[in-house]
Motif scaffolding. Structure first.
Motif, PDB file in Angstrom:
ATOM      1  N   TYR A  21       0.827  -1.069   0.153  1.00 23.06           N
ATOM      2  CA  TYR A  21       0.004  -0.332   0.270  1.00 23.06           C
ATOM      3  C   TYR A  21       0.524   0.924  -0.435  1.00 23.06           C
ATOM      4  N   LEU A  24       2.329   2.028  -3.489  1.00 23.15           N
ATOM      5  CA  LEU A  24       1.769   2.940  -3.847  1.00 23.15           C
ATOM      6  C   LEU A  24       1.457   4.577  -3.902  1.00 23.15           C
ATOM      7  N   TRP A  25       1.263   4.625  -3.031  1.00 22.79           N
ATOM      8  CA  TRP A  25       0.829   5.800  -2.288  1.00 22.79           C
ATOM      9  C   TRP A  25       2.349   7.222  -2.995  1.00 22.79           C
ATOM     10  N   GLU A  74      -6.786   5.834  -9.450  1.00 16.83           N
ATOM     11  CA  GLU A  74      -5.859   4.828  -8.676  1.00 16.83           C
ATOM     12  C   GLU A  74      -5.548   4.647  -6.988  1.00 16.83           C
ATOM     13  N   CYS A  75      -5.774   6.568  -6.676  1.00 16.81           N
ATOM     14  CA  CYS A  75      -5.923   6.633  -5.270  1.00 16.81           C
ATOM     15  C   CYS A  75      -7.016   5.115  -4.556  1.00 16.81           C
ATOM     16  N   ALA A  78      -6.079   1.911  -4.229  1.00 13.80           N
ATOM     17  CA  ALA A  78      -5.427   2.486  -3.382  1.00 13.80           C
ATOM     18  C   ALA A  78      -5.538   2.156  -1.466  1.00 13.80           C
ATOM     19  N   MET A  81      -7.641  -1.859  -0.894  1.00 10.01           N
ATOM     20  CA  MET A  81      -6.793  -2.541  -0.711  1.00 10.01           C
ATOM     21  C   MET A  81      -7.039  -2.434   0.803  1.00 10.01           C
TER      22      MET A  81
END
Length: 110
Positions: A21, A24-25, A74-75, A78, A81
């Motif tokens: 996670y 990704l950020w 995309e955010c 995330a 998740m």
């Protein structure tokens, strides 16, 4: 410049999911004009505390990132998740302004 400090309490049995996670950020913050300074995973001591630091040129730029991130696929993926796997137990967010050596009139060597 404003730096966001995030302190997470994470499930120590789901650190791999939290680390994925975080990776990704890092890219997503930079996608919206921020500078990510990384995620800091537990190593010694408490096994359920992780940190993240990232900066934006101003609080206004940070607020723009937050607004745009709520609309970004995309955010949202995330965020989903964590909603699915629940690796973040809680978090706190604080903002800081950095002080650099140059701020005191001291010049850095070239």
């Amino acid at each position: 410049m404003v730096t966001c400090y995030l302190r997470y309490v994470v499930d120590p049995h789901k650190l791999d999911a939290f680390e994925a996670y975080g990776r990704l950020w890092i890219r997503l913050v930079e996608k919206f004009g921020g500078k990510h300074h990384g995620y800091f995973m537990p190593s010694e001591g408490a096994s359920n505390i992780a940190l993240a630091l990232f900066s934006f040129p101003s609080l206004t730029a940070y607020e723009d990132y937050r607004k745009r991130s709520f609309e970004d696929p995309e955010c949202q993926a995330a965020i989903a998740m964590n909603e699915k796997d629940r690796f973040i137990i809680s978090y706190e967010r604080s903002f800081f302004r950095p002080v650099f050596e140059d701020d005191l009139g001291v010049k850095r060597a070239p």
